[in-house]
Design a protein around this motif. Structure first.
Motif, PDB file in Angstrom:
ATOM      1  N   GLU A 255       5.141 -20.533 -13.632  1.00  0.00           N
ATOM      2  CA  GLU A 255       6.137 -20.821 -14.616  1.00  0.00           C
ATOM      3  C   GLU A 255       7.429 -19.918 -14.826  1.00  0.00           C
ATOM      4  O   GLU A 255       8.536 -20.199 -14.965  1.00  0.00           O
ATOM      5  CB  GLU A 255       5.274 -21.288 -15.834  1.00  0.00           C
ATOM      6  N   HIS A 305       2.330 -25.894 -18.746  1.00  0.00           N
ATOM      7  CA  HIS A 305       3.309 -25.019 -17.902  1.00  0.00           C
ATOM      8  C   HIS A 305       4.123 -25.732 -17.121  1.00  0.00           C
ATOM      9  O   HIS A 305       5.326 -25.444 -16.926  1.00  0.00           O
ATOM     10  CB  HIS A 305       2.484 -23.862 -17.281  1.00  0.00           C
ATOM     11  N   ARG A 373       9.235 -27.960 -13.385  1.00  0.00           N
ATOM     12  CA  ARG A 373       9.295 -27.658 -14.822  1.00  0.00           C
ATOM     13  C   ARG A 373      10.042 -28.891 -15.786  1.00  0.00           C
ATOM     14  O   ARG A 373      10.426 -28.492 -17.036  1.00  0.00           O
ATOM     15  CB  ARG A 373      10.340 -26.500 -14.819  1.00  0.00           C
TER      16      ARG A 373
END
Length: 383
Positions: A255, A305, A373
């Protein structure tokens, strides 16, 4: 095989340990001293008690010592696992000891991370060059449309690149780059810059040689020490060495290194259950401190994450891959036999065959999991 090991099947006494083993085998399709390719030919009278007392460690070590043989160990393992003998292969005390040890100690800490490289991957590039194909991929090939090992490995590399949606000029991080297979393929065919990390000195040396004319940097480094930002991150056949105590750190690292519009592809062997255990023979002779993640482990560790975009299972393809490696190994062994002993030959044959049987029995899986993400828009994973 030692000169005093082979007594011969007909001379073996009928002991209580032998009776117990025969009872466990009953109905599995595997016999003692039978004529089928999957049957065990036992040469040493202590084989039965050794397996009963040591489980899979005793089974593997006794094969390395020449106490038994089998024409098709892969078929033997497949039939035994499908029969459920694997549930009895490791004693409860062994599983308990590993859980206790891994609970008190981080068996995959940075200080211990290089152990598997030194024990297995550094064994000798000449051996792996003869066992693998030209790509030097030491992970599952993708056999959907492939007829040869090389085609399957090229297809796997290209599948990974397509899932990462590579574009020219991107910076790619390859965590656990091995001998540079993905790094070379991505840089050569997708015009990207690749940083690959490995914990094996032998892998790093050969990877640098293979990628010398490409925008590829190979580092001997632990993933926890990485810095910077990469457009794409990929990890093929490395997560098995991370360990459950480090899963959260692993995904936190990914991440941290990935931009908001980045993609991460995880390619790993997976376990059907979430029990923290390890096969003692594999741990001692092949992958020290390795442990297979379950689907739950990956889901929980990545939660908070990364966003899971896609999950593909082609574990059945690992059976074909391992058998192709075994054929290569047997074919080319005479070329390197002078550098290794017979015990090493039997160790590799047992490892490749047993693992093929485990994937054939669907006791092990191979997952490719794509993460982002949480970037906007739809992600369409290629197949």
């Amino acid at each position: 095989m030692t000169s005093d090991a082979r007594i011969g099947p007909v001379a073996l006494p009928r002991t209580r340990p032998r009776y117990i083993i025969e009872k466990l085998l009953n109905g599995s399709g595997v016999s003692l001293n039978g004529n089928a390719p999957q049957d065990l030919q036992v040469y040493h009278p202590d084989f039965f008690s050794r397996v009963l007392h040591q489980g899979t460690l005793g089974l593997g070590e006794s094969y390395m010592d020449g106490w038994w043989n089998c024409e098709r160990i892969d078929e033997m393992a497949y039939r035994l696992l499908r029969h459920g003998v694997g549930k009895h292969a490791r004693k409860p005390t062994e599983r308990l000891m590993y859980r206790l040890q891994s609970g008190f100690f981080n068996l995959q800490s940075k200080a211990r991370a290089y152990m598997v490289g030194e024990a297995h991957y550094d064994l000798g590039n000449d051996l792996f060059e003869r066992m693998l194909d030209e790509t030097m991929c030491y992970s599952c090939g993708y056999w959907k449309e492939a007829e040869t090992l090389h085609q399957a490995q090229r297809a796997k590399l290209e599948l990974a690149c397509r899932k990462l949606e590579l574009r020219p000029g991107m910076r790619v991080l390859d965590i656990g780059c091995g001998w540079g297979s993905l790094a070379e393929h991505a840089a050569r065919h997708h015009d990207v810059e690749v940083t690959g990390i490995t914990i094996s000195k032998e892998q790093a040396a050969l990877a640098r040689e293979r990628c010398a004319d490409l925008p590829v940097e190979i580092l001997l480094q632990d993933y926890r020490d990485l810095g910077g930002t990469f457009d794409r991150i990929v990890s093929i056949g490395m997560f098995e060495h991370v360990g459950h105590r480090n899963y959260a750190t692993y995904f936190e690292t990914v991440e941290r290194l990935l931009p908001d519009d980045g993609l991460f592809l995880l390619h790993t062997i997976g376990s059907n259950n979430s029990e923290i255990s390890i096969d003692p023979w594999i741990n001692r002779y092949i992958f020290p401190n390795g442990v297979l993640p379950s689907a739950m482990h990956i889901a929980r560790a990545s939660e908070g994450h990364l966003l899971m975009e896609d999950w593909q299972n082609f574990g059945a393809d690992y059976d074909h891959t391992l058998m192709a490696w075994l054929r290569n190994f047997d074919t080319h062994w005479p070329e390197i036999a002078h550098r290794y002993n017979e015990r090493t030959r039997r160790m590799f044959r047992y490892y490749l065959s047993v693992c093929a049987g485990a994937f054939r029995a669907r006791n092990l899986q191979l997952w490719q999991v794509a993460f982002s993400r949480g970037r906007p828009g739809r992600y369409d994973a290629p197949r």
